[in-house]
Design a protein around this motif. Structure first.
Motif, PDB file in Angstrom:
ATOM      1  N   ILE A  38       0.832  -1.204   0.000  1.00 21.48           N
ATOM      2  CA  ILE A  38       0.000   0.000   0.000  1.00 21.48           C
ATOM      3  C   ILE A  38       0.864   1.250   0.000  1.00 21.48           C
ATOM      4  CG2 ILE A  38      -1.804   1.275   1.223  1.00 21.48           C
ATOM      5  CD1 ILE A  38      -2.640  -1.422  -0.065  1.00 21.48           C
ATOM      6  N   GLU A  39       2.000   1.173   0.689  1.00 17.67           N
ATOM      7  CA  GLU A  39       2.927   2.305   0.732  1.00 17.67           C
ATOM      8  C   GLU A  39       3.486   2.582  -0.667  1.00 17.67           C
ATOM      9  OE1 GLU A  39       6.493   3.763   3.757  1.00 17.67           O
ATOM     10  OE2 GLU A  39       5.656   1.735   3.915  1.00 17.67           O
ATOM     11  N   GLU A  42       0.617   4.194  -2.706  1.00 15.56           N
ATOM     12  CA  GLU A  42       0.247   5.565  -2.350  1.00 15.56           C
ATOM     13  C   GLU A  42       1.398   6.560  -2.501  1.00 15.56           C
ATOM     14  OE1 GLU A  42      -1.663   5.423   1.486  1.00 15.56           O
ATOM     15  OE2 GLU A  42      -3.563   4.835   0.546  1.00 15.56           O
ATOM     16  N   GLU A  43       2.616   6.147  -2.127  1.00 16.48           N
ATOM     17  CA  GLU A  43       3.748   7.077  -2.195  1.00 16.48           C
ATOM     18  C   GLU A  43       4.430   7.066  -3.561  1.00 16.48           C
ATOM     19  OE1 GLU A  43       6.516   6.730   1.011  1.00 16.48           O
ATOM     20  OE2 GLU A  43       4.954   6.558   2.538  1.00 16.48           O
ATOM     21  N   THR A  46       0.549   6.378  -6.975  1.00 12.38           N
ATOM     22  CA  THR A  46      -0.529   7.363  -6.869  1.00 12.38           C
ATOM     23  C   THR A  46      -0.009   8.790  -6.966  1.00 12.38           C
ATOM     24  OG1 THR A  46      -1.807   5.825  -5.515  1.00 12.38           O
ATOM     25  CG2 THR A  46      -2.474   8.123  -5.465  1.00 12.38           C
ATOM     26  N   ASN A  50      -1.406  11.231  -9.785  1.00  8.61           N
ATOM     27  CA  ASN A  50      -2.053  12.502  -9.469  1.00  8.61           C
ATOM     28  C   ASN A  50      -1.379  13.652 -10.200  1.00  8.61           C
ATOM     29  OD1 ASN A  50      -3.909  11.283  -7.799  1.00  8.61           O
ATOM     30  ND2 ASN A  50      -2.835  11.764  -5.903  1.00  8.61           N
ATOM     31  N   GLY A 110      -7.454   4.924  -8.730  1.00  9.17           N
ATOM     32  CA  GLY A 110      -7.751   5.240  -7.332  1.00  9.17           C
ATOM     33  C   GLY A 110      -8.951   4.467  -6.833  1.00  9.17           C
ATOM     34  N   ILE A 113      -8.069   0.815  -6.214  1.00 15.66           N
ATOM     35  CA  ILE A 113      -7.328   0.609  -4.966  1.00 15.66           C
ATOM     36  C   ILE A 113      -8.286   0.624  -3.775  1.00 15.66           C
ATOM     37  CG2 ILE A 113      -5.549   1.529  -3.430  1.00 15.66           C
ATOM     38  CD1 ILE A 113      -4.248   2.774  -5.945  1.00 15.66           C
ATOM     39  N   ASN A 201      -7.535   8.964   0.773  1.00 18.92           N
ATOM     40  CA  ASN A 201      -6.891   7.860   0.063  1.00 18.92           C
ATOM     41  C   ASN A 201      -7.575   6.561   0.475  1.00 18.92           C
ATOM     42  OD1 ASN A 201      -5.733   7.094   2.636  1.00 18.92           O
ATOM     43  ND2 ASN A 201      -4.143   8.635   2.292  1.00 18.92           N
ATOM     44  N   ASN A 203      -6.619   4.048   2.445  1.00 22.87           N
ATOM     45  CA  ASN A 203      -6.583   3.754   3.888  1.00 22.87           C
ATOM     46  C   ASN A 203      -7.586   4.605   4.651  1.00 22.87           C
ATOM     47  OD1 ASN A 203      -4.644   1.720   3.943  1.00 22.87           O
ATOM     48  ND2 ASN A 203      -2.938   3.149   4.042  1.00 22.87           N
TER      49      ASN A 203
END
Length: 214
Positions: A38-39, A42-43, A46, A50, A110, A113, A201, A203
């Motif tokens: 997930i990290e 997202e980091e 994503t 974006n 997005g 996820i 996000n 989470n």
């Protein structure tokens, strides 16, 4: 072995360069290094996606670029998904969430996820897909506890108002909760249109929905 920072940088670069193979490699290296999938999403993926969305809105990128970036991200996430699902615990359904990307918006990463994370958390998911007509959200609301919409662009974000208004017109608004998210969406926007939940996000979506059903 590459460091965590190097792997996350590779994940971002893969999106920026529309490189499916690099995205898959970054995902595979992350798993080998024991980094939280997930990290990486997202980091790495994503953040770059974006940025691509912002460039698209500014006219610096065109639709084929955005699609190519999405495809690269999908390739990477496909490598990570089995590990994400394996980490989840199978539980009884907490509630049903109907979610999709708003009409006029082809971005689905997005939303995908969020769907995966909510499934892991124990929610039943009705994935409406992308470019979803407002009428489809309203129809789905009849069999859902939550109606969630994602928007990548400010031009499509405004249609989230229509979900709120048409749910009221259909007499369904009091029987469902609404959740909004996506790159340009904010808590202020959610408050303005009357949405129940803003998810920053995946989470955040899980935490807030689990709290809602607690």
């Amino acid at each position: 072995m590459a460091t965590k920072e190097e792997i996350i940088t590779m994940a971002r670069t893969a999106i920026e360069e529309y490189d499916d193979e690099m995205a898959e490699e970054a995902a595979a290296e992350a798993l080998a290094a024991g980094i939280d999938p997930i990290e990486v999403i997202e980091e790495g993926f994503t953040v770059a996606m974006n940025a691509a969305g912002e460039k698209f809105e500014a006219g610096e990128l065109f639709l084929p670029h955005l699609i190519a970036a999405s495809e690269a991200m999908t390739a990477g996430i496909n490598v990570l998904t089995p590990a994400i699902e394996a980490a989840g615990e199978k539980t009884e359904s907490i509630g049903t969430v109907a979610l999709g990307t708003i009409e006029g918006d082809i971005h689905s990463i997005g939303k995908d996820i969020v769907a995966t994370m909510l499934k892991i958390a124990g929610f039943k998911i009705n994935d409406l897909g992308r470019d979803v007509a407002i009428a489809s959200y309203i129809e789905a609301a009849k069999d859902a506890d939550v109606v969630a919409s994602s928007a990548l662009m400010t031009t499509t974000m405004v249609l989230q108002i229509q979900i709120e208004e048409q749910l009221k017109e259909a007499g369904l608004r009091d029987s469902v909760k609404t959740m909004v998210g996506g790159a340009p969406v904010t808590q202020d926007w959610a408050d303005k249109i009357g949405a129940d939940i803003y998810a920053e996000n995946a989470n955040d979506a899980v935490v807030k929905l689990k709290a809602l059903f607690a």
